[in-house]
Design a protein around this motif. Structure first.
Motif, mmCIF file in Angstrom:
data_model
loop_
_atom_site.group_PDB
_atom_site.id
_atom_site.type_symbol
_atom_site.label_atom_id
_atom_site.label_comp_id
_atom_site.label_asym_id
_atom_site.label_seq_id
_atom_site.Cartn_x
_atom_site.Cartn_y
_atom_site.Cartn_z
ATOM 1 N N THR A 25 47.353 42.672 44.736
ATOM 2 C CA THR A 25 47.261 42.294 46.103
ATOM 3 C C THR A 25 46.116 43.535 46.565
ATOM 4 N N ASN A 28 43.171 44.733 45.196
ATOM 5 C CA ASN A 28 41.558 43.980 45.521
ATOM 6 C C ASN A 28 42.247 44.215 46.906
ATOM 7 N N TYR A 32 38.248 46.186 47.557
ATOM 8 C CA TYR A 32 37.270 44.892 48.205
ATOM 9 C C TYR A 32 37.258 44.269 49.233
ATOM 10 N N SER A 37 40.313 40.215 48.655
ATOM 11 C CA SER A 37 41.270 40.042 47.831
ATOM 12 C C SER A 37 41.951 38.681 47.996
ATOM 13 N N GLY A 40 42.206 36.359 45.133
ATOM 14 C CA GLY A 40 43.365 36.509 44.289
ATOM 15 C C GLY A 40 45.161 35.947 45.357
ATOM 16 N N ALA A 104 33.426 41.247 46.066
ATOM 17 C CA ALA A 104 34.537 40.633 44.084
ATOM 18 C C ALA A 104 33.864 38.941 44.275
ATOM 19 N N ARG A 108 36.636 34.632 40.185
ATOM 20 C CA ARG A 108 36.972 35.585 39.747
ATOM 21 C C ARG A 108 38.515 35.588 39.928
ATOM 22 N N ARG A 109 38.021 36.617 41.098
ATOM 23 C CA ARG A 109 39.418 36.571 41.962
ATOM 24 C C ARG A 109 41.062 35.622 41.469
ATOM 25 N N GLU A 112 42.364 35.117 38.065
ATOM 26 C CA GLU A 112 43.460 35.846 37.916
ATOM 27 C C GLU A 112 43.963 36.038 39.044
ATOM 28 N N GLY A 113 44.180 35.687 40.359
ATOM 29 C CA GLY A 113 45.187 35.207 41.195
ATOM 30 C C GLY A 113 46.328 34.262 39.584
#
Length: 203
Positions: A25, A28, A32, A37, A40, A104, A108-109, A112-113
């Protein structure tokens, strides 16, 4: 539901304590901004929901009782954390101008999270060991489970947003080339350390 205020306190301490999700976090947020963030953060929250659901199923029982399943999950999580650490360590120092020019990707975020939380030992151990102690066997299980899990997920969103806001306040120094490089390496080393600790953890 047993001792709900105590559950909130323990869950808050678990989420607030530094871990792989917090590092993600902060990273991100600095790269970004708060808006970038959010993906994520929501991914980490949804990952917590998935971990909780797994802990409530027969798979959760297998993970809690099978040494082989526990070891496989442990090393998979450790490898993923080390991978994230190496990637962050080798990443170039981010610049403020680049942050504005490169939005961002939410998807994708978010992915990933979720991936990070599914291998996060802090969340796994919490839901497999601490969480069941707050369920009253004489009451309706589904209602208690939903209330506790949604509380945990809400705390994840709230606390990680606070971390992201804090990162923005500290951006003045961290977005410099030197500060960015130090942050990347500190964050990368933290991920690798978490991976090593997870790999050596015992039941």
């Amino acid at each position: 539901m047993k001792l709900y205020p105590l559950f909130v306190l323990m869950a808050t301490a678990t989420v607030f304590s530094p871990g792989p999700g917090v590092v993600m976090t902060l990273t991100n947020a600095l790269r970004y901004g708060l808006r970038g963030s959010i993906g994520g953060i929501l991914g980490i929250a949804c990952g917590a929901l998935l971990v909780a659901l797994i802990s409530a199923t027969s798979l959760g029982v297998v993970l809690a009782t099978s040494a082989l399943a526990f070891t496989a999950l442990k090393f998979a999580g450790a490898a993923y954390l080390v991978y994230l650490g190496i990637r962050l360590w080798r990443a170039p120092a981010f610049q403020f101008a680049e942050q504005l020019a490169q939005p961002a990707g939410f998807g994708r975020r978010f992915a990933e999270g979720i991936s990070l939380q599914l291998t996060n030992p802090k969340a796994i151990f919490f839901f497999l060991s601490v969480f069941p102690q707050f369920i009253d066997a004489s009451a309706h299980y589904a209602a208690q489970f939903s209330a506790l899990v949604l509380t945990y997920a809400a705390l994840v969103v709230l606390i990680h947003c606070l971390y992201a806001l804090f990162a923005q306040r500290a951006r003045g120094w961290l977005v410099s080339e030197r500060g960015g490089r130090l942050f990347n390496r500190a964050g990368g080393a933290t991920f690798v350390c978490f991976g090593a600790l997870l790999a050596t953890a015992r039941r």
